[in-house]
Structures are given as C-alpha cells and as structure tokens.
Design an enzyme around this catalytic site. Structure first.
Site, PDB file in Angstrom:
ATOM      1  N   HIS A 369       0.732  -1.217   0.090  1.00  0.00           N
ATOM      2  CA  HIS A 369      -0.249   0.062   0.030  1.00  0.00           C
ATOM      3  C   HIS A 369       0.950   1.123   0.127  1.00  0.00           C
ATOM      4  CE1 HIS A 369      -2.796  -3.191   2.279  1.00  0.00           C
ATOM      5  NE2 HIS A 369      -2.699  -3.187   0.834  1.00  0.00           N
ATOM      6  N   ARG A 512     -14.579   1.816 -11.222  1.00  0.00           N
ATOM      7  CA  ARG A 512     -14.636   0.547 -11.525  1.00  0.00           C
ATOM      8  C   ARG A 512     -15.105  -0.094 -10.272  1.00  0.00           C
ATOM      9  NH1 ARG A 512      -9.351  -2.494 -13.517  1.00  0.00           N
ATOM     10  NH2 ARG A 512      -8.732  -2.062 -11.293  1.00  0.00           N
ATOM     11  N   CYS A 682      -7.257   1.719 -20.710  1.00  0.00           N
ATOM     12  CA  CYS A 682      -6.663   2.233 -19.627  1.00  0.00           C
ATOM     13  C   CYS A 682      -5.576   1.622 -18.949  1.00  0.00           C
ATOM     14  CB  CYS A 682      -7.938   2.415 -18.545  1.00  0.00           C
ATOM     15  SG  CYS A 682      -8.796   0.714 -18.074  1.00  0.00           S
TER      16      CYS A 682
HETATM   17  C1  PEP Z   1      -5.983  -3.620 -16.844  1.00  0.00           C
HETATM   18  O1  PEP Z   1      -6.184  -4.949 -16.324  1.00  0.00           O
HETATM   19  O2  PEP Z   1      -5.335  -3.299 -17.876  1.00  0.00           O
HETATM   20  C2  PEP Z   1      -6.375  -2.763 -15.947  1.00  0.00           C
HETATM   21  C3  PEP Z   1      -6.477  -1.363 -16.169  1.00  0.00           C
HETATM   22  O3  PEP Z   1      -6.726  -3.046 -14.603  1.00  0.00           O
HETATM   23  P1  PEP Z   1      -5.859  -3.459 -13.511  1.00  0.00           P
HETATM   24  O4  PEP Z   1      -4.490  -3.132 -13.914  1.00  0.00           O
HETATM   25  O5  PEP Z   1      -6.273  -2.825 -12.321  1.00  0.00           O
HETATM   26  O6  PEP Z   1      -6.085  -4.967 -13.405  1.00  0.00           O
HETATM   27 MG    MG Z   2      -7.419  -5.476 -14.931  1.00  0.00          MG
END
Ligand code: PEP
Ligand code: MG
Length: 755
Positions: A369, A512, A682
């Site tokens: 964290h 999300r 993203c």
């Molecule tokens: C991804 O999987 O690209 C994403 C944005 O989510 P995380 O990195 O939180 O799994």
């Molecule tokens: Mg992901």
C-alpha cells in the site's frame, strides 16, 4: 538427550549484573565476571562473548573455554555457528552442535567436549555487534524460555558494551561500527524516479541509557504512564480534523488504538519489567520478539499487523524518553530520503511531500500500500533491501535510482555528478510538461484525443488539476479497500466517492467496481488458495457469486452521485451474460433507492472493461447493452498471450506492440465505432508515448493513464499526424513479426514524433 530444569528467569541474573557493574576493577575483569555469572545462572559449563571487530567476530571473554583463546579466536560473519548467528541475527539452539553442518572447529578453544550450544546475537539498533553463547557438555535441549532469558541478557549486555561499561574506549569505537564506506545496494523499484538527498530514519534511533532496573515498582509506573500518554496521543490524532486523507490514515490509527489496548502485548511488557528490566528495555525486548515473529511469517496481512505493533513499540519508546510527538516527519531536511523497514501508507502521508524526495524500504512489494501511495505522490521508492537501515547513518548522502532499482549510500563525487546531470535533465522535462499543461491535446492534423488519469486514492485527485486531464478514466475502487484493515462501511465509501466526484466537478470519473482476488487480496475476506489466481475467482466473478459487497458498493456510488452523472464499470467481464447480471444488480439498487426516496444519480452510464479476450468476440451482442467500453490492456496482454503479468521472467517475452495485439485492438475499435460507443484504453501501455502513438494511429481517441504519463503522451500527440500514421499502420497488421516496435520507432524518428 537431556531435558533441562526450568530456568530461574533473568531477574536474579540482572541483579547480579548490576552488582558487577558497581564493582571496582578493570573492564576486562568485569567482562570475565559477567560471563561467569551468566554461565552459573544458565547452568552452563561455558559462556562466551564474541564481538565484531574489523569485520570479524573475536572472542572477548569466556568462562569454560581455554582462556588462551581470548582475543585469538576469530570467525568471519557467516563462518561457523557463531558466525551464522551473527549473519542471520537470530538465535540458534542445538543439542548436537558439533554435527551441525555449519560447525567450524577451533582447536585453540578446547570446545570439542561441549556438545550443545545456545547462541543469540548481541544487537544494537538492529545492527549485530557480537554473539553471546552458552555451551553444555551433555546433549541438552534448551527450552524456549532459556532462549528468551539469554536474549534478554544479550540485550542488556549489548547496551553495556556499547556504552563502554565493559570495554575500553578503543574497543568500543572499533566495535561500534564498521568504517563508513560508500556502498551500493540492489532492490526492487516500487515507484519510479530519481532522487539525491540525505538519509532520514523513519524510526529515530533511541539509545537507552539504562537497561537494568534499580527500582522495579518505579519502572512499572513509568511504563504505565507512558502507555497512558501514548493512548492519549493516538486518541488526539484520531479526533483531530482529518484534512485530506480521510480513510487510509484513520484506519491505521484505529489499528494502533486497538493494539494500545491489547492485553497480550501489555502483559508481555509487564512481565519484562517484572524480570528486572527498565521500562525502555522491556519495550525493546518485546519489540525484538515481534521482529523475530515477523521474520517467520509470510502472510502479508499478518506481517503488516506485526509491523504496526513494531511501530507502536517505537511510539511507546518515544513516550518513555519524553520525545513523543517528535517524529522524523518534523525537522525534515529539504531533500530527505527516508529509510524504513516497512511503512504504512498513513505514515508516509505524515511527511511533507515537498521535502520528501525518496523512500527506501527493507521490505515492501510493488503492490504494497505504501508503494501505491508513493506512486500517487510521485516519490521514487526502492524496496526489498534487507538490513540497509543498519548500514546508514542519518545525514548520509543517498542516491535513489528507480530506473535501475538501486541505491548508492555515501557515493563518491563522480557518482553524484552523473546522477545530478540526469536529475536536472529530468527536472527540465517535468518543467516543460508543466508549462504545456494548458496546451490542448490535439494532434498536428487536428484530432482531439481525450487524456484521462487513472486514480484510486484521494491523494490522486490533485493530479487531475496538475495535469489538466479530461477526467478520471479509471478509478480503481479496490485501492480504498486494500489500504484498510477492515471493510469500509457503506457510509465511508459514500463519503469517499462523493469527495472524488465533487473534486472532479464536470470532469467524468469512471468508477470501476471492486476488482479483488488474484493478487489483490483483501485482508478481511476469507482466502481461497488457487493455483492460478489471475484466472481464478476474482473481480466480477466474486461479485456475482457473493453480491453483498457489490450491492453495498453500488448503493454507495448511486447515493454519492446524487444529481450528477455516474459512470460505473465492471471489471473482468468475460461474456455478455455476466454484464447483464451485473447490470441487473445495479438496476435493482436504483429501484430500491428510488422506492426508499433516497438520493440517486441523475443519470447512470454503465460500461465494462474489456480485458478477457472472449468478450471481444461478443462485441456485436454486447455493444447495444453498454454505454462505453474500456480496454484493460494489462490483463488483456496476460490473457491474450497466456503470460502471467506478475511473473518477471515473462515481462518482456511478448510485446504489446505486436501485430496480434494491435490487430485485435483495431477490431475492437472498429466494432465500437460502428455502434457509436465510446472506447477508452486504461492499461499501462496507454501511458507510454510510443505505445500511445500506435493506439491513436489505430483509432483510439481516449486514453487513461498514470498521471505522470500525461505530459509525455500529450507532447507526443501534439507532434503526430494521425492520418499518415494510420496509413502507415495499414501495411503492418498482418506481418509475421514478433513486434512492430522497431518500425514504429523508425516512423516516429522520420516523422518528427516526439516519443
Ligand atoms: C488492466 O487490466 O489493464 C487494468 C487497467 O486493470 P488493473 O491493472 O487494475 O487490473
Ligand atoms: Mg485488469
């Protein structure tokens, strides 16, 4: 094997040591008396003290071994059993020491007749300064209690040695520390960046003057008073108006509060004082136990709780020494590089961000964290450098090099000069990005690209304004859950989501829903060990099977949005049916809130992550049902190429700039365009200029990325002509190449695209 009579405990021995200290006589005589007393008390034939001098463990005093061996027998750290105890800073109790593979025979000592051995490190400030050993002729099984007694004695002895009560001044200086040579150490980069500054220890070293109590009742009342004042202090902090950190720091303080009333811990402290230690020494002793336990525990949650307890012991020491409230966070130099064994996110937030340049941790992983918080603050962090604190003095010059996961302590002038140069280049770059903050993210041929930031903690909100981003394209709600020891209640969640939306104002925030499981383990949820957690019971799969958590979260989001537009996105959707079921849960919560006449979002936009390849082949069925889609390229890469994203050996095996990923993404773009549905990417790749260039070329017009990537990506796209790149890409999608990186780099070079 012989079982031993119960140990009489350290109290009598501590009294005896105090008498020895009061005796006249040379330091050598005192040390001889000390080892004699320990041998007698521990019912051992041998007691020896080895001290670290010139990097070797030298026999300084012995009862039972050949006296001729004193100052002659020397062992390297790591050599023999004594060296092993020093190297690992942990006790060793062996009934048959001579048959141990580490045993190193030293003929001059005459130790061959002693079979069993119990040894403990002599430590000061986590630094090993020697080893205390007892030996017996018979094959003896030493009890836990005896180990503890010897550890208590070792602690007292270490303080006496260091304070010059048992050694001459020259020896004290030699033992006190190895020469301060420059050194370099490798770790893991937990947060990128580069910093040069001076070392500050997160836990200031408190040297205790006295370890043996003169007056036990007095020590008890000192301990009680310090505990009371520490509790008050924690309460005060809890009651203080919490300005910009709400959740995270409160929870850590609540944990402290809980431990400060923990009867087991307080009982141990009292027992230690009863045994004849001063209050300070008792705290150190119990802290030593906690640290030993911590070494043996791998469960990250338990380790973190033990680290909390360790931290609390430090606070108690500060209260005993009358230095409470004065943490390293005060009087911080302008260029502080902080050193800590482990650290909670809230503690990091105690420090003035403008003065804190870097962080070095003995422990810590990139999902810890504190690393998440440090990244949000833009502070470079190197973790996993065990034992580094013992080798650093406050004020030492330090270079933190996140690019190569290394640190330099007390570096020479050449090293400093080289890093100063790259630091000033880096700073110039940052200043340039800041100056371009208000330039629109337009390509040369006039295409507007939405640049959004990824966020997840309240401290990320500042980045929205700093970068002038178009909004938050991915708000990872699980981060709030991960930095807390207990599950955040609906109220607390609502408060956080409201703050995020209020701060963002007109800019959209895509929340999300909980993406836990896999490597994101919630401390308060039962664990289900899985062979392939990334492909296991995680994210939406958990939410659909156990909807209670998701319902609470959706309700909190809907209420927090009040009369705003709420963007909700579900993670790890693998098929349309999962989206429909998740959406149904959402609709039900909306209906419920409306029936209760509770506030609810004015408008709700519902989307899904696309990170499981199967979903791409259902896009025609999915798109009519969603308001938007966001590609999670981190997970998509791992599932498309069957490569574990957390496995360093797989890290560079496949390239996101491969014809397969790029043509896959092009298909997704085409589908979304034909259904007129907004599409964002993203994952991390969207924040790397060359990758972002390719994404824009193949049709993405929305990218969400870590805040520090906005500057470089904007600079890239302002130098880019999209139409020409799109044409160039047409010829590449079906090539048999491993990667298109080289070709794209060449394109950028030839066309003046700044990547
Ligand atoms: C991804 O999987 O690209 C994403 C944005 O989510 P995380 O990195 O939180 O799994
Ligand atoms: Mg992901």
């Amino acid at each position: 094997m012989i079982a031993r009579a119960p140990s009489p405990g350290p109290r009598g021995l501590l009294r005896r040591l105090r008498e020895v200290m009061a005796d006249a006589g040379s330091v050598d005589e005192r040390l001889a008396k000390v080892v004699r007393s320990i041998a007698a008390n521990m019912v051992a034939e041998v007691c020896s003290v080895y001290l670290l001098r010139n990097d070797e463990l030298e026999l300084y005093a012995t009862e039972g071994l050949n006296p001729e061996a004193v100052h002659k027998t020397r062992l390297k750290v790591g050599e023999g059993l004594v060296g092993d105890i020093a190297a690992h800073a942990r006790p060793l109790a062996l009934a048959d020491a001579q048959n141990h593979p580490q045993f190193a025979y030293k003929p001059e000592t005459g130790e061959e007749i002693y079979h069993s051995l119990l040894g403990v490190p002599l430590q000061r400030d986590a630094r090993v300064i020697g080893v205390l050993v007892v030996q017996n002729k018979t094959r003896t099984q030493y009890s836990e209690e005896e180990v503890e007694v010897l550890e208590t004695i070792a602690m007292v002895l270490a303080e006496m040695v260091a304070s010059g009560q048992l050694l001459g001044a020259d020896d004290v200086a030699a033992v006190a520390r190895a020469p301060s040579l420059p050194f370099r150490a490798d770790g893991r980069t937990l947060s990128e960046g580069l910093a040069i500054g001076q070392a500050v220890l997160h836990e200031p070293r408190i040297h205790i003057e006295k370890t043996i109590a003169d007056d036990i009742p007095l020590e008890k009342s000192r301990l009680d008073a310090a505990v009371a004042s520490m509790r008050d202090h924690v309460n005060q902090m809890l009651e203080a108006p919490d300005n910009d950190i709400v959740g995270e720091s409160r929870d850590v303080l609540e944990t402290y509060k809980m431990f400060a009333h923990d009867t087991g811990w307080l009982h141990k402290l009292h027992v230690a004082v009863e045994s004849g230690l001063t209050a300070e020494a008792a705290v150190l002793r119990v802290q030593g136990d906690t640290r030993h336990r911590m070494q043996a525990i791998t469960d990250p949650y338990l380790r973190e709780r033990l680290a909390d307890l360790d931290d609390l012991a430090n606070r108690l020491l500060l209260h005993l020494s009358g230095k409470s409230g004065k943490s390293a966070a005060e009087n911080l130099p302008d260029n502080a590089i902080l050193f800590a064994r482990a650290m909670g996110p809230a503690e990091l937030l105690d420090y003035d961000r403008r003065r804190l340049q870097g962080l070095v941790l003995e422990e810590g992983s990139s999902v810890s964290h504190v690393a998440i918080v440090a990244r949000a603050l833009g502070i470079p962090v190197i973790g996993g450098i065990g034992g580094v604190i013992a080798r650093v003095e406050p004020g030492d010059q330090v270079v933190v090099d996140g690019d190569h996961a290394q640190i330099f302590v007390r570096p020479g002038p050449d090293v400093v000069r080289a890093f100063e140069q790259s630091l000033s280049l880096r700073q110039a770059r940052l200043a340039k990005y800041a100056a371009q903050r208000d330039e629109p993210p337009l390509t040369r041929d006039g295409k507007r690209v939405a640049l959004l930031v990824n966020a997840g903690l309240l401290i990320d909100l500042a980045h929205l304004d700093e970068t002038n981003a178009d909004g938050i394209g991915l708000y990872r709600t699980e981060l709030q859950f991960l930095v807390r020891p207990t599950m955040p209640k609906a109220e607390a969640q609502q408060q956080i989501y409201r703050r995020v939306m209020e701060h963002a104002g007109d800019r959209p925030v895509v929340f999300r829903t909980l993406d836990v499981g896999g490597d994101k383990v919630l401390p308060y949820l039962a664990k289900h060990p899985e062979e392939n957690p990334a492909m296991g019971w995680r994210a939406i799969r958990i939410s659909l099977d156990r909807p209670a958590l998701l319902k609470v979260q959706l309700r909190a989001l809907l209420q927090a949005a009040e009369d705003r537009v709420l963007h909700v996105m579900f993670p790890m959707i693998a098929e349309v049916d999962e989206f429909r079921r998740a959406r149904k849960l959402l609709d039900r919560e909306v209906a419920r809130l409306k029936a209760l006449k509770k506030p609810v979002a004015r408008e709700i936009k519902v989307g899904t992550m696309l990170e499981v390849p199967s979903l791409a082949w259902q896009l025609p069925a999915l798109l009519p049902l969603v308001d938007f889609v966001s590609v999670g390229s981190n997970d998509l890469m791992q599932f498309l190429f069957a490569t574990d994203r957390g496995n360093p050996r797989m890290m560079d095996r496949y390239d996101p700039l491969s014809p397969s990923l790029l043509s896959f993404l092009r298909w997704v773009v085409q589908q979304c365009k034909s259904h007129d549905k907004p599409l964002t990417l993203c994952g991390e790749m969207g924040g790397r200029p060359l990758e972002a260039m390719a994404l824009i070329g193949l049709g993405f017009d929305r990218l969400s990325m870590p805040a520090n990537a906005i500057g470089p990506v904007k600079e890239m796209l302002r130098s880019l002509d999209v139409l020409s790149l799109a044409e160039f890409l047409e010829g590449l999608y079906y090539l048999p190449d491993h990667s298109l990186r080289g070709r794209l780099e060449e394109y950028a070079r030839e066309n003046g695209v700044i990547v």
